[in-house]
Enzyme design. Structure first.
Site, short mmCIF file in Angstrom:
data_model
loop_
_atom_site.label_atom_id
_atom_site.label_comp_id
_atom_site.label_asym_id
_atom_site.label_seq_id
_atom_site.Cartn_x
_atom_site.Cartn_y
_atom_site.Cartn_z
N ARG A 37 36.19 39.32 24.14
CA ARG A 37 37.59 38.92 24.33
C ARG A 37 38.25 38.50 23.03
O ARG A 37 39.18 37.68 23.04
CB ARG A 37 37.72 37.80 25.38
CG ARG A 37 37.37 38.24 26.79
CD ARG A 37 37.56 37.13 27.78
NE ARG A 37 37.21 37.54 29.13
CZ ARG A 37 36.95 36.70 30.13
NH1 ARG A 37 37.03 35.40 29.92
NH2 ARG A 37 36.64 37.15 31.33
N ARG A 41 43.93 37.14 23.74
CA ARG A 41 43.55 35.79 24.11
C ARG A 41 44.12 34.72 23.19
O ARG A 41 45.21 34.22 23.43
CB ARG A 41 42.01 35.66 24.18
CG ARG A 41 41.33 36.62 25.11
CD ARG A 41 41.53 36.27 26.55
NE ARG A 41 40.65 35.17 26.94
CZ ARG A 41 40.50 34.77 28.20
NH1 ARG A 41 41.19 35.36 29.16
NH2 ARG A 41 39.70 33.79 28.50
N ARG A 50 52.74 40.76 23.25
CA ARG A 50 52.66 40.98 24.68
C ARG A 50 53.90 40.52 25.45
O ARG A 50 53.99 40.76 26.67
CB ARG A 50 51.46 40.20 25.24
CG ARG A 50 50.14 40.94 25.31
CD ARG A 50 50.03 41.89 26.49
NE ARG A 50 50.52 41.33 27.73
CZ ARG A 50 49.84 40.48 28.50
NH1 ARG A 50 48.64 40.09 28.16
NH2 ARG A 50 50.37 40.02 29.61
N ASP A 86 40.70 46.22 30.24
CA ASP A 86 40.24 45.30 31.27
C ASP A 86 39.29 46.05 32.18
O ASP A 86 39.44 47.26 32.39
CB ASP A 86 41.41 44.75 32.08
CG ASP A 86 41.00 43.57 32.94
OD1 ASP A 86 41.14 42.42 32.48
OD2 ASP A 86 40.51 43.79 34.07
N TYR A 161 35.23 42.44 43.07
CA TYR A 161 36.69 42.33 43.07
C TYR A 161 37.30 43.12 44.24
O TYR A 161 38.23 42.66 44.90
CB TYR A 161 37.26 42.85 41.76
CG TYR A 161 37.15 41.88 40.61
CD1 TYR A 161 37.80 40.64 40.66
CD2 TYR A 161 36.40 42.18 39.48
CE1 TYR A 161 37.69 39.74 39.61
CE2 TYR A 161 36.30 41.29 38.42
CZ TYR A 161 36.94 40.07 38.49
OH TYR A 161 36.84 39.18 37.45
#
Length: 357
Positions: A37, A41, A50, A86, A161
């Site tokens: 990551r 982040r 972003r 992701d 998930y």
């Protein structure tokens, strides 16, 4: 089918890099370090870039994904880039409605609840992977001799998930399906393996020099359930890379009881979380598997003398393995001071060649 002659591993750009040397089981002159990551982040330049773009949309914008991937390499001088994406991107590319909800994570409005739900799942159209290929190619063109690590989620984590509808601490629904309908479970995990495998292969063919398979929720499984009902599907994911000669890292959270089984699916290196020391992890792995890790992310906000001693201890314990890639025991927390990561990189590089830090 092998990778093209222009691939960084074949044309010489990354073949002798510290990361690839270590993942091949040899100790380079300088211990390699990168962070899970690291792309995004904690970086202010990432947050600025972003603004106004949803997480998954950013992952599928080749120019944006490439720039975000490159940011920590420029800032920290890490020994590898990790592609900004992701683990649920393959789900979206296969037509599964999924979004990243701030403060929660991936959320699905229509979770898998039955065998008929599984039958509605479709494979990824190869054309849907075009943004991934382009993003990787753009990045590799800028990285030069720094290798790019591609990644994907392992089938169990993706299935969790899909069944839970979002993050879960104990994966109760997923584990219930696993034992109550083994046939449906196997079908679901095969589908997850195939979409993750396609995602991985696209990254490697476009220029990734190594890959990492993440099993974020493996810690909720017993050793027996992992061995019988999960590991074969993780092996199926990696079978998508057959014919492509690149090192494979397998990482799981809470995986201390199954480290040897995780290596056994076809991994060259095993990522270790912060819960067990690397010398003990190496012992459990039989002493002949490359290890990656395992700085405790919680210590990133500790005083420097405490963190420094911890990093040096991790490096010392990593000597029990044939080779060691320094990393965190999980991902970079969003609140991390980026300057701390840079100091860690400098410390690892200096300490590994005997220079006082």
């Amino acid at each position: 089918m092998s990778s093209p002659a222009s691939h960084p591993l074949r044309d010489g750009r990354t073949a002798d890099s510290a990361l690839i040397t270590a993942l091949r089981g040899q100790r380079p002159e300088r211990t390699p370090v990168w962070f899970m990551r690291q792309a995004g982040r904690s970086l202010p330049e990432y947050r600025a870039l972003r603004v106004g773009t949803a997480m998954l949309d950013a992952c599928l914008d080749p120019e944006l994904a490439s720039e975000i991937t490159l940011q920590p390499v420029r800032r920290h001088s890490v020994d590898a880039a990790v592609f900004f994406s992701d683990i649920v991107i393959p789900l979206r590319l296969a037509g599964v409605p999924v979004e990243i909800v701030a403060g929660r994570g991936p959320v699905l409005d229509s979770p898998i609840r039955s065998a008929s739900d599984i039958l509605r799942l479709r494979p990824i159209d190869p054309d849907a992977l075009a943004p991934i290929r382009e993003g990787v190619a753009r990045t590799v063109a800028e990285l030069g001799s720094t290798p790019l690590v591609g990644f994907a989620g392992a089938p169990f984590t993706l299935a969790s998930y899909l069944v839970e509808g979002g993050p879960s601490k104990d994966q109760l629904r997923a584990r219930s399906l696993m034992v109550s309908d083994p046939s449906a479970w196997a079908q679901l995990l095969n589908w997850c393996a195939d979409v993750s495998g396609a995602f991985l292969r696209a990254q490697v063919e476009a220029g990734a020099s190594a890959v990492q398979l993440f099993d974020s929720w493996v810690g909720s499984l017993s050793r027996s359930d992992y061995q019988r009902r999960v590991a074969p599907h993780s092996r199926r994911t990696l079978s998508a890379l057959r014919g492509l000669d690149m090192p494979i890292i397998h990482f799981g959270v809470g995986s201390g009881d199954v480290l040897d089984l995780m290596a056994g699916i076809g991994a060259d290196a095993v990522g270790v979380d912060w819960r067990i020391p690397l010398d003990e992890a190496s012992r459990r792995l039989g002493g002949d598997v490359v290890v990656q890790g395992n700085i405790d992310p919680a210590l990133l906000t500790a005083p420097w003398d405490v963190l420094r001693a911890h990093v040096l201890d991790v490096m010392e314990r990593g000597r029990a393995a044939p080779a060691h890639v320094v990393n965190l025991g999980h991902g970079v927390p969003p609140e991390t001071d980026p300057d701390v990561l840079t100091r860690i990189v400098n410390l690892v590089h200096e300490a590994s060649v005997g220079v006082p830090a």
